[in-house]
Design a protein around this motif. Sequence first.
Motif, PDB file in Angstrom:
ATOM      1  N   GLU A   1       0.848  -1.189   0.000  1.00 40.45           N
ATOM      2  CA  GLU A   1       0.000   0.000   0.000  1.00 40.45           C
ATOM      3  C   GLU A   1       0.886   1.243   0.000  1.00 40.45           C
ATOM      4  OE1 GLU A   1      -4.057   1.577   2.254  1.00 40.45           O
ATOM      5  OE2 GLU A   1      -2.705   0.187   3.290  1.00 40.45           O
ATOM      6  N   GLY A   2       1.044   1.831  -1.173  1.00 39.53           N
ATOM      7  CA  GLY A   2       1.925   2.979  -1.316  1.00 39.53           C
ATOM      8  C   GLY A   2       2.831   2.799  -2.517  1.00 39.53           C
ATOM      9  N   PHE A   3       4.019   3.404  -2.477  1.00 36.59           N
ATOM     10  CA  PHE A   3       4.976   3.299  -3.576  1.00 36.59           C
ATOM     11  C   PHE A   3       6.276   2.690  -3.063  1.00 36.59           C
ATOM     12  CE2 PHE A   3       6.137   7.294  -1.591  1.00 36.59           C
ATOM     13  CZ  PHE A   3       7.522   7.331  -1.689  1.00 36.59           C
ATOM     14  N   VAL A   4       7.024   2.093  -3.983  1.00 35.86           N
ATOM     15  CA  VAL A   4       8.322   1.492  -3.674  1.00 35.86           C
ATOM     16  C   VAL A   4       9.418   2.365  -4.291  1.00 35.86           C
ATOM     17  CG1 VAL A   4       9.823  -0.503  -4.088  1.00 35.86           C
ATOM     18  CG2 VAL A   4       7.412  -0.851  -3.501  1.00 35.86           C
ATOM     19  N   LEU A   5      10.471   2.586  -3.547  1.00 33.20           N
ATOM     20  CA  LEU A   5      11.656   3.280  -4.041  1.00 33.20           C
ATOM     21  C   LEU A   5      12.714   2.247  -4.415  1.00 33.20           C
ATOM     22  CD1 LEU A   5      13.543   5.750  -4.460  1.00 33.20           C
ATOM     23  CD2 LEU A   5      14.078   5.610  -2.002  1.00 33.20           C
ATOM     24  N   ALA A   6      13.210   2.308  -5.662  1.00 35.56           N
ATOM     25  CA  ALA A   6      14.309   1.451  -6.101  1.00 35.56           C
ATOM     26  C   ALA A   6      15.552   2.307  -6.294  1.00 35.56           C
ATOM     27  CB  ALA A   6      13.947   0.747  -7.401  1.00 35.56           C
ATOM     28  N   VAL A   7      16.610   1.950  -5.594  1.00 32.06           N
ATOM     29  CA  VAL A   7      17.889   2.661  -5.690  1.00 32.06           C
ATOM     30  C   VAL A   7      18.919   1.658  -6.178  1.00 32.06           C
ATOM     31  CG1 VAL A   7      19.651   3.993  -4.464  1.00 32.06           C
ATOM     32  CG2 VAL A   7      17.231   4.231  -3.829  1.00 32.06           C
ATOM     33  N   THR A   8      19.477   1.907  -7.356  1.00 34.86           N
ATOM     34  CA  THR A   8      20.271   0.883  -8.022  1.00 34.86           C
ATOM     35  C   THR A   8      21.699   1.348  -8.279  1.00 34.86           C
ATOM     36  OG1 THR A   8      19.558   1.579 -10.251  1.00 34.86           O
ATOM     37  CG2 THR A   8      18.173  -0.015  -9.098  1.00 34.86           C
ATOM     38  N   PRO A   9      22.657   0.389  -8.388  1.00 32.37           N
ATOM     39  CA  PRO A   9      24.083   0.709  -8.470  1.00 32.37           C
ATOM     40  C   PRO A   9      24.578   0.817  -9.900  1.00 32.37           C
ATOM     41  CG  PRO A   9      23.834  -1.644  -8.239  1.00 32.37           C
ATOM     42  CD  PRO A   9      22.431  -1.071  -8.294  1.00 32.37           C
ATOM     43  N   PHE A  10      25.843   1.178 -10.052  1.00 31.89           N
ATOM     44  CA  PHE A  10      26.417   1.301 -11.392  1.00 31.89           C
ATOM     45  C   PHE A  10      26.875  -0.031 -11.960  1.00 31.89           C
ATOM     46  CE2 PHE A  10      30.404   1.161  -9.012  1.00 31.89           C
ATOM     47  CZ  PHE A  10      31.237   0.441  -9.868  1.00 31.89           C
ATOM     48  N   ASN A  11      27.185  -1.007 -11.096  1.00 29.59           N
ATOM     49  CA  ASN A  11      28.025  -2.103 -11.571  1.00 29.59           C
ATOM     50  C   ASN A  11      27.285  -3.195 -12.338  1.00 29.59           C
ATOM     51  OD1 ASN A  11      26.852  -2.753  -9.079  1.00 29.59           O
ATOM     52  ND2 ASN A  11      28.473  -4.204  -8.559  1.00 29.59           N
ATOM     53  N   PHE A  12      25.979  -3.313 -12.146  1.00 33.02           N
ATOM     54  CA  PHE A  12      25.229  -4.326 -12.894  1.00 33.02           C
ATOM     55  C   PHE A  12      23.973  -3.704 -13.493  1.00 33.02           C
ATOM     56  CE2 PHE A  12      27.838  -7.280 -10.506  1.00 33.02           C
ATOM     57  CZ  PHE A  12      28.104  -8.254 -11.459  1.00 33.02           C
TER      58      PHE A  12
END
Length: 543
Positions: A180-191
Motif C-alpha cells: 500500500e503505497g509506492f516502492v523506491l528502487a535505488v540501483t548501483p552502477f556495476n550491474f
Amino acid sequence: MNTGYFSYPLPANEPVLNYAPASAEKATLKAVLAELKSQTLDIPMYIGGEEVRTGKTENIRPPHETAHVLGQFHKGDASHVKQAIEAALAAKKEWSSLSWEARAGIFLKAADLIATKYRPYMNATTMLGQSKNAYQAEIDAACELIDFLRFNVHFLSEIYRQQPISGPGMHNRVEYRPLEGFVLAVTPFNFTAIGGNLPASAALCGNVVVWKPANTQVYSAQMFMRILKEAGLPDGVINLVYVDGPVIGDVCFSHRDFAGVHFTGSTGVFNKMWETIGKNMNNYKSYPRIVGETGGKDFVMVHPSADVDIVVTALLRGAFEFQGQKCSAASRAYIPSNIAAAVKEKLVAGVKSFKMGTVEDFTNFVNAVIDEKSFKNIESYLAKAKNSSDASIWVGGNADSSKGWFVEPTVIEAKDPKFVTMCEEIFGPVLTVHVYPENEFEATLELVNTTSPYALTGSIISRDRYAIELASERLRDAAGNFYINDKPTGAVVGQQPFGGARASGTNDKAGSMLNLYRWLSARTVKETFAPPTDYAYPFMKEA
C-alpha cells in the motif's frame, strides 16, 4: 475478468553469446558501439507519461575514454521526486487491478525485446557507460536481465498458486496484494541487470515505483526504460529520476505512502536509510519493507590439497573481471604455504598477461574503473600497501588517469592477516592474499569467518572432501553464496539465488521467490457457506 489459470513454466536461462571472431553478434555489437559513439544523447527523466528535461545537465563519459562525451542527462531535484511519487500513486489503482497475465506479458515482452533487437544496445550502452568488456556486458545487460524478467514471472505465478486448505462448509483463499503505497528502487552502477530488476520485480508484483539509478549507470538505465515503454508498461508505473541520494531520501522517507525500498549499494548508505526510516515510522501508513544488498569482502579459502591451476584461474577471474567492481569479487585469499610459491608464480604471470584498455578493443580483458572517486579511493589503498611493512605487492600497484580511470590489476601479499586491504571493501582490481602455515587450516577458517563484517560470497578450493565439509560448516554464516572449487562470482538467476547477510544486506535473494515475497502483502479470505445462527456450542449442554 479471470477466465482461466495461466501457466508460466520454469524458463531456461538465456544462452550466452560468445562473440567469437567473424560471428554475426560480434559484427553487430561493434557496429552499435560505433553508432552510439557517433551520437550525443539528450537523456530526460521519465515521470508519468512525460519526458522531463530540466536544462541542468551532466555529461556521460566512458570511464576508459574520459575525453569523449556520450550524452547528457537532465538532473532533477526534490520537486521532481515529488512529481514521481504523485505519478506513481496516480497510476497505482489501475496498475494493481490489471490482470496478472497482462502484467506478466509486459515484462516477458521486454525480455524478448532485449533478447533480440535491443540486445546489442543493452550491451553497448553498458560497455560504453560502465566500461565492461563484451563478455561481461553480455552476461549482465543481456542474459541476467532477461533471466530476471522471465524467472520473476514464473516465480510469481508459483507464489500465486500457493493456497491454504479449506475445512468443511467453507472456502479459504489467499490474495497476494501489492504494498500500500509506492516502492523506491535505488540501483548501483556495476550491474545493468540489477538496475533493471530492482524496479521491475516490485512493479511485476503490482507495485508502483520511483527509480533512482546511480549517475554512472544512467546511460544503460535509460535504454532499459525505453524498452519497458515499448513493451507496453503504462505511464507512471516506473518513474525514472536522476537526483542526488540525500534528496531522494529526504522526500521519499518522509512520505506517508512510502511502502518500501529495494536497494543495492554501499553498506553505509543502507545503514543511513534504515536509520532514517526508523526515525520516521510514525509517519507511515504501513511498516515499510527494507530490502538491501550491500558490500562484500569476499574470500577464497584454499586448502593444502588444492590444484594450483584451479586456484589461479579462480583468482584471476574472480578478482579481476570487470575490474573487481562486483559485490561478489574475490578480494581476499588464504593460500597454504605448501603451494604458495607455485600460486604466486602463475598468478603473477596471469596478471601480467592481461591486456588493459578500451572496451572497443575486444582483446582487452581489463578496462577502467567507474569514475574519479573510485580511482582515487583505490589509489589510497595501493599507497597503504606500498608504505607498510605488513604488506608487499606481488604485481601491479600503479594507476593512470591520463585517458581514463585505469588501475593496474594488483595482488598484495598481507603478512598481517588483518591488514587493511584484507578487511575493507575496495571495489577495484585489487586482490590481497595471506599465506598461512599449511598445518593451520582449521585456525585459518576462523580467521576467514571473523576478519570482515561482510558475509556475501566466498569459496573453498580443495580436493579433500573432509576439508570441504569442514569449511562449509565453519563458514556457514560467512557467505550467503558459497562456492566449492570455483570463484565466488557469477551467480546465475534460477541457479544460485544471490544475497548475503551480516553487513552485506538482508539476504532476500534477488532472482528468487524469496525476493518477490517482499513486494507482496497477503490477504486471507474465508468464505463460510452455512453460517451458524446460534452462538451456543454443544459442550454447553449437559443432557
